[in-house]
Each structure stands twice: as structure tokens, then as C-alpha cells.
Design an enzyme around this catalytic site. Sequence first.
Site, PDB file in Angstrom:
ATOM      1  N   ASN A   1       0.878  -1.170   0.000  1.00 32.13           N
ATOM      2  CA  ASN A   1       0.000   0.000   0.000  1.00 32.13           C
ATOM      3  C   ASN A   1       0.917   1.223   0.000  1.00 32.13           C
ATOM      4  O   ASN A   1       1.523   1.539   1.025  1.00 32.13           O
ATOM      5  CB  ASN A   1      -0.887  -0.029   1.258  1.00 32.13           C
ATOM      6  CG  ASN A   1      -1.687   1.252   1.426  1.00 32.13           C
ATOM      7  OD1 ASN A   1      -1.779   2.064   0.511  1.00 32.13           O
ATOM      8  ND2 ASN A   1      -2.260   1.428   2.609  1.00 32.13           N
TER       9      ASN A   1
ATOM     10  N   LYS B   1       0.139   4.260  -0.241  1.00 30.80           N
ATOM     11  CA  LYS B   1      -0.507   5.433   0.392  1.00 30.80           C
ATOM     12  C   LYS B   1      -0.293   6.677  -0.466  1.00 30.80           C
ATOM     13  O   LYS B   1      -0.259   6.579  -1.676  1.00 30.80           O
ATOM     14  CB  LYS B   1       0.027   5.600   1.820  1.00 30.80           C
ATOM     15  CG  LYS B   1      -0.029   4.308   2.635  1.00 30.80           C
ATOM     16  CD  LYS B   1       0.237   4.530   4.089  1.00 30.80           C
ATOM     17  CE  LYS B   1       0.201   3.195   4.816  1.00 30.80           C
ATOM     18  NZ  LYS B   1       0.340   3.300   6.248  1.00 30.80           N
TER      19      LYS B   1
ATOM     20  N   HIS C   1      -9.214   1.055   4.924  1.00 31.25           N
ATOM     21  CA  HIS C   1      -7.937   1.163   5.636  1.00 31.25           C
ATOM     22  C   HIS C   1      -8.120   2.044   6.874  1.00 31.25           C
ATOM     23  O   HIS C   1      -8.915   2.978   6.866  1.00 31.25           O
ATOM     24  CB  HIS C   1      -6.871   1.759   4.703  1.00 31.25           C
ATOM     25  CG  HIS C   1      -5.498   1.676   5.282  1.00 31.25           C
ATOM     26  ND1 HIS C   1      -5.019   2.618   6.169  1.00 31.25           N
ATOM     27  CD2 HIS C   1      -4.509   0.752   5.132  1.00 31.25           C
ATOM     28  CE1 HIS C   1      -3.791   2.274   6.533  1.00 31.25           C
ATOM     29  NE2 HIS C   1      -3.463   1.148   5.916  1.00 31.25           N
TER      30      HIS C   1
ATOM     31  N   GLU D   1      -6.482   4.376   8.036  1.00 30.09           N
ATOM     32  CA  GLU D   1      -6.287   5.825   7.811  1.00 30.09           C
ATOM     33  C   GLU D   1      -7.538   6.448   7.202  1.00 30.09           C
ATOM     34  O   GLU D   1      -7.858   7.600   7.472  1.00 30.09           O
ATOM     35  CB  GLU D   1      -5.041   6.050   6.928  1.00 30.09           C
ATOM     36  CG  GLU D   1      -3.767   5.809   7.727  1.00 30.09           C
ATOM     37  CD  GLU D   1      -2.608   5.258   6.938  1.00 30.09           C
ATOM     38  OE1 GLU D   1      -2.596   5.358   5.691  1.00 30.09           O
ATOM     39  OE2 GLU D   1      -1.676   4.698   7.568  1.00 30.09           O
TER      40      GLU D   1
ATOM     41  N   GLU E   1      -5.111  -5.327  10.610  1.00 34.65           N
ATOM     42  CA  GLU E   1      -4.050  -4.364  10.886  1.00 34.65           C
ATOM     43  C   GLU E   1      -4.303  -3.676  12.231  1.00 34.65           C
ATOM     44  O   GLU E   1      -5.107  -2.739  12.309  1.00 34.65           O
ATOM     45  CB  GLU E   1      -4.014  -3.295   9.794  1.00 34.65           C
ATOM     46  CG  GLU E   1      -3.810  -3.857   8.405  1.00 34.65           C
ATOM     47  CD  GLU E   1      -3.256  -2.812   7.451  1.00 34.65           C
ATOM     48  OE1 GLU E   1      -2.169  -3.042   6.920  1.00 34.65           O
ATOM     49  OE2 GLU E   1      -3.898  -1.771   7.269  1.00 34.65           O
TER      50      GLU E   1
ATOM     51  N   GLY F   1       2.948   1.692  10.877  1.00 38.56           N
ATOM     52  CA  GLY F   1       3.921   2.769  10.734  1.00 38.56           C
ATOM     53  C   GLY F   1       4.651   3.119  12.021  1.00 38.56           C
ATOM     54  O   GLY F   1       5.347   4.123  12.099  1.00 38.56           O
TER      55      GLY F   1
ATOM     56  N   SER G   1       3.776  -2.701  10.369  1.00 44.11           N
ATOM     57  CA  SER G   1       5.235  -2.769  10.509  1.00 44.11           C
ATOM     58  C   SER G   1       5.801  -4.138  10.119  1.00 44.11           C
ATOM     59  O   SER G   1       6.761  -4.620  10.710  1.00 44.11           O
ATOM     60  CB  SER G   1       5.675  -2.388  11.924  1.00 44.11           C
ATOM     61  OG  SER G   1       5.271  -1.058  12.209  1.00 44.11           O
TER      62      SER G   1
HETATM   63  C1  PEP Z   1      -0.493  -0.119   6.344  1.00 48.71           C
HETATM   64  O1  PEP Z   1      -0.706   1.062   6.417  1.00 48.71           O
HETATM   65  O2  PEP Z   1      -1.308  -0.850   5.774  1.00 48.71           O
HETATM   66  C2  PEP Z   1       0.711  -0.643   6.991  1.00 48.71           C
HETATM   67  C3  PEP Z   1       0.682  -1.876   7.387  1.00 48.71           C
HETATM   68  O3  PEP Z   1       1.756   0.222   7.156  1.00 48.71           O
HETATM   69  P1  PEP Z   1       3.208  -0.148   7.752  1.00 48.71           P
HETATM   70  O4  PEP Z   1       3.667  -1.392   7.048  1.00 48.71           O
HETATM   71  O5  PEP Z   1       4.067   1.039   7.415  1.00 48.71           O
HETATM   72  O6  PEP Z   1       3.037  -0.343   9.207  1.00 48.71           O
END
Ligand code: PEP
Length: 258
Positions: free
Chosen positions: A10, A12, A98, A100, A170, A176, A216
Site C-alpha cells: 500500500n 498510500k 484502511h 487511515e 491491521e 507505521g 510494521s
Molecule cells: C499499512 O498502512 O497498511 C501498513 C501496514 O503500514 P506499515 O507497514 O508502514 O506499518
Amino acid sequence: MSRKVIIAGNWKMNKTAAEAKSLVEALKPLVADVCPNKADIVVCPTFTSLAAVADAVKGSNIKLGCQNIHWAASGAFTGEISAAMLKEIGVEYVIIGHSERRQYFGETDESVNKRLKTALAEGFKPIVCIGEMLADREGGKTEQVLEQQLAGGLAGVTKADAAKIVLAYEPVWAIGTGKTATPAMAQETHAFIRSFLNRTFGTEVGETIRIQYGGSMKAENAAELVAEKDIDGGLIGGAALKADSFAALVKNAIGNAL
Ligand code: PEP
């Protein structure tokens, strides 16, 4: 039950179209030896980069996804994107709900459900995101929150359509932040999600639905996460923004897939 690994990047709101093209061109040779029967590799650039990336992935084993879809066919929905627009470019996967989008743009289980139904009706492969906030986990409410997101987001979905969905678990506190759920902690939650799917759609469908972990995930921890019974891949943010880290993650994940 063995499920094919699915690793999706992703991107973003990162990468201009030119940068996105360079990233995918660099990624292609690094994952060219990954057999499509072993894993689905998906990249989800921002809307303005979709056409350039669609062109670049033609003939490769990398699939194209995007980060949102609106439920209406067209109309006065400033800032949104329709199924026809995405289809014309050749998008196959669509990320829906997601965290966000939920946190910053008012996405709810109801809007997730509407986007999901349109995505399914229009033949896309949806990646539906769910996950608890830190306060939910600390308050012992993880399962309650996930159950609510699953029930609302997947409401009215038929068994046949459910089989086409990918879920992404998630934990919001791990996105992040560099904090990853331990494989055991993630597996426990994935097993809970699997039990919801089995109850709702029957085991013949529930056991086939792929559940990605996101938060992460990187080359260093991908293998141990995907080695867990109900973790079928990853939705990747930061580590997907560089070709070498994403390719290494894909390979480590596949190497240890059950
Ligand atoms: C995400 O936003 O879907 C995500 C998992 O981000 P990150 O891998 O940076 O934690």
C-alpha cells in the site's frame, strides 16, 4: 488448508507517477522468479500513478491494486473514484476501509460495506481492512471491535462473494510505528477472525479466505508471521516503498508459508 500467500504494497500518498514507475520497474526483476502459483504480489499506488504502473506491470507477475473505490457509478462525489474509472486502467485489487480512511476521512463500517458491495459487483478483488486501536487492545476490547467491523463491513455479502474477499488485519497501534504484533498475538487474532468467517460463511468458504497481517511487517519479521496457521500474507506500508525491501519481504514470506 493451504491458502496462496498474498503480499500487497500500500503505497498510500507516496510517489509521483514517475517515481511509482521507477519503483515498479526496479521491483519487477527482483520478484520475477516468484512463481504466480506460490504468491500473489500486488502493488497499490495512488490514483495518479495507476496508469503508469498498469503499463509497467503488463506481462509481469505483479498485480495492480488501488486504495479506494466509491459505491456510486458516477456523480457529484468530489475526490472519489468510480469502478469504471478503475476498471478502464486495469485495476484488479481494491483496498477498502484502511484505518487511515477510518481515522482521518470518516470511513465507517457502513461505508466500507457499500464500497465492498460495489467492488464485488464490479468484479474487483477487495482487500477489506479491519483492526483495533491501542486503547481497544489495552481495554480488552479487541475481539468486540473486530466482530463489529466484520459484521458491519461484510453485512449482506453472499457466500460466493465472500470467497473473493481478502481480509487485512491491521492493529492500528502497529501501523507505521515499528511495533509489530508478535506472531503468536497476531495468530490469536487471525484465528478469531477465521472463526467469525467460518460461522458466517461456513467452513467451506471461511477456510479459503485469505487473511493478511499488516502493521510494521518487513523482510525481517515476514517469515515468522506468515509461518502462523491463519496468517496468509501481508499488507505492507513503509517496507513497500523500496524495491529491495519489498522483494526481500515477499521472498521471506513465501519461504515460510504453510
Ligand atoms: C499499512 O498502512 O497498511 C501498513 C501496514 O503500514 P506499515 O507497514 O508502514 O506499518
